[in-house]
Design an enzyme around this catalytic site. Structure first.
Site, short mmCIF file in Angstrom:
data_model
loop_
_atom_site.label_atom_id
_atom_site.label_comp_id
_atom_site.label_asym_id
_atom_site.label_seq_id
_atom_site.Cartn_x
_atom_site.Cartn_y
_atom_site.Cartn_z
N LYS A 69 12.79 6.88 1.58
CA LYS A 69 12.21 5.59 1.96
C LYS A 69 13.18 4.86 2.89
CE LYS A 69 10.06 1.51 -0.20
NZ LYS A 69 9.73 0.83 -1.47
N SER A 144 4.91 -0.42 -2.23
CA SER A 144 5.34 -0.36 -0.85
C SER A 144 5.81 1.03 -0.40
CB SER A 144 6.49 -1.36 -0.63
OG SER A 144 7.62 -1.01 -1.39
N SER A 168 6.54 -0.37 -6.77
CA SER A 168 6.42 0.32 -5.48
C SER A 168 6.66 1.82 -5.50
CB SER A 168 7.35 -0.32 -4.47
OG SER A 168 6.75 -1.48 -3.97
#
Ligand code: GLN
Length: 465
Positions: A69, A144, A168
């Site tokens: 990420k 997210s 997330s």
């Protein structure tokens, strides 16, 4: 080759025995990225400087592709948190996680897409454009960590790392039909993770199976003396020794009666629990009256921490810098340009709840409730081993379906309580609806008892097949 049909351990065994090479894995990963990612958009950047001539695979993750990420720092690489604010920022040091992955000789394939500054539930707010759900490209991949979940679901890489502040890792894993683990707060170092809400942020894996989540967790589960919230191993063992596994699953029934829980999701959840009974689990209803306040508490404390953490983006020290007529004007111009609407909304909300006159009414009250919820969860784990809910009240929704921010916040209702309390939680696919979109089971365990999650999670995978 198909990353979705193998495990990390199997890939490791094949590498060690010479059945496959790191170059084979790289080529396969690149071919799926080329084929799918033009539309899915899970990678912000694919790295081309791979070291492919491994002669030894000394560690479990050596030579195996992984995507990260875009909020975890790797020295010398760009890292943006999918925000215009950090579009051209290069990491000046290695996160603790980067050090672990470099020592493992893992094959870092690139940076993965996410909501702007990790605030969101759909990856629609990324500065680099939304990630699409590989199972149905008209739907969101969750957020997210939408990029990390989509990359695993599409078979681009066997596993990824995401971060979870209010759900997330678990939300996108659920939307994309893969496994997501949020470790206990304090189990995995946060040093070098771009801070959003420091008392909530946690790094964890997104994988194809519970076994893989366990494999990755065992690598990243380390004490880091340079992270003041990292918990020493001795202290973790104290928690673990208190807990014997009696296979009791608690269900907070009244908490499930929230508005907006889809009836198919509830039906799937109840059916899934019936299957666990056949595996020897006892299912009991538990009463957790304060859980209903968790969402409001989260959306008070989280913006408060955001407003303080994001103050560092002042256009002076680093990141985007817009010239203004004076200091305040420069701040305004930098933040207005650099942050998307949701990030700006959170900064304003957070500043409001922290301001004098409202501090006691909102921020302080939310902190008191956080303590109550934490106590309630600690107490309930004296009598049960696992707490179960669906991961989210709905399956992955269509793009643009949730324009009003509150409707997006409501998707977090089942995931945020355990962020406030720090408990580990696991999202596992639990079948599909008539439109082929995945449902998900969400298990929570006592502090530092990830092992219980893995045991129950593997049992669950077996019964749900
Ligand atoms: N949906 C949550 C939020 O927007 C989760 C964010 C996260 O975990 N990074 O705050």
């Amino acid at each position: 080759m198909n990353f979705k049909k193998t495990t990390i351990k199997q890939l490791h065994t094949d590498l060690v025995s010479g059945n496959i090479t790191a170059k084979d894995l790289y080529d396969h990963s690149m071919s799926v990225i080329d084929e799918r990612d033009t539309s899915v958009n899970s990678f912000i950047e694919v790295f081309t400087d791979q070291q492919l001539d491994h002669s030894e695979y000394t560690h479990i993750l050596s030579g195996i592709p992984v995507g990260i990420k875009d909020n975890i720092l790797f020295k010398g690489k760009k890292v943006s948190s999918a925000s215009q604010m950090l579009e051209n920022y290069t990491a000046s040091y290695d996160s603790h996680i980067a050090k672990i992955f470099k020592a493992q000789k893992a094959m870092i394939m690139g940076r993965l897409n996410m909501d702007d500054m990790a605030m969101g539930t759909s990856t629609e707010s990324s500065y680099f454009g939304p990630t699409l759900n590989p199972l149905d490209e008209s739907r969101v991949p969750g957020g997210s960590s939408g990029g990390p979940a989509a990359a695993v679901a599409a078979g681009m890489v066997p596993y990824t790392l995401g971060s979870d502040t209010g759900g997330s890792i678990r939300q996108p894993a659920a939307c994309c039909g893969v496994v997501g683990l949020k470790p206990t707060y304090g189990a995995v170092s946060r040093r070098g993770l771009i801070a959003m809400s420091s008392s909530l942020d946690v790094i964890g894996p997104i994988t194809n199976s519970v076994e893989d989540a366990e494999t990755v967790f065992n690598v990243i589960n380390e004490y880091d003396p340079l992270d003041s919230t990292s918990v020493p191993l001795k202290k973790r063992a104290e928690y673990q020794n208190k807990n014997k596994n009696n296979k009791v699953i608690g269900v907070p029934r009244s908490f499930l009666e929230v508005d907006g829980l889809n009836s198919e999701v509830l039906e799937n959840f109840n059916d899934s629990l019936e299957l666990m009974k056949k595996e020897g689990y006892t299912i009991v209803d538990v009463d957790l009256p304060n859980l209903q306040h968790a969402l409001a508490v989260y959306y008070t404390l989280q913006p408060a921490e955001v407003s303080s953490n994001l103050a560092r983006y002042d256009g002076i020290r680093y990141a985007l810098s817009e010239k203004g007529e004076n200091l305040v004007d420069g701040y305004k111009k930098t933040k207005t340009k650099g942050f998307g609407r949701e990030v700006q909304r959170r900064i304003m909300l957070g500043t409001y709840v922290l301001s004098s006159g409202y501090h006691d009414e909102y921020y302080y009250k939310a902190r008191q409730l956080r303590s109550k919820i934490t106590q309630e969860i600690r107490d309930i784990f004296e009598t049960i081993d696992i707490l179960a809910t669906p991961t989210a009240p709905n399956v992955a929704f269509k793009f643009g379906a949730k324009k009003d921010p509150i409707s997006l916040y409501l998707e977090d209702v089942f995931k945020v309580p355990y962020k406030l309390t720090g408990n580990p939680a696991l999202s596992i696919p639990s079948g599909k609806n008539s439109e082929n979109m995945p449902f998900s089971m969400h298990f929570t365990a006592p502090m530092f008892c990830e092992q219980k999650l893995f045991e129950a999670g593997k049992d669950f995978e077996r019964v749900i097949l």
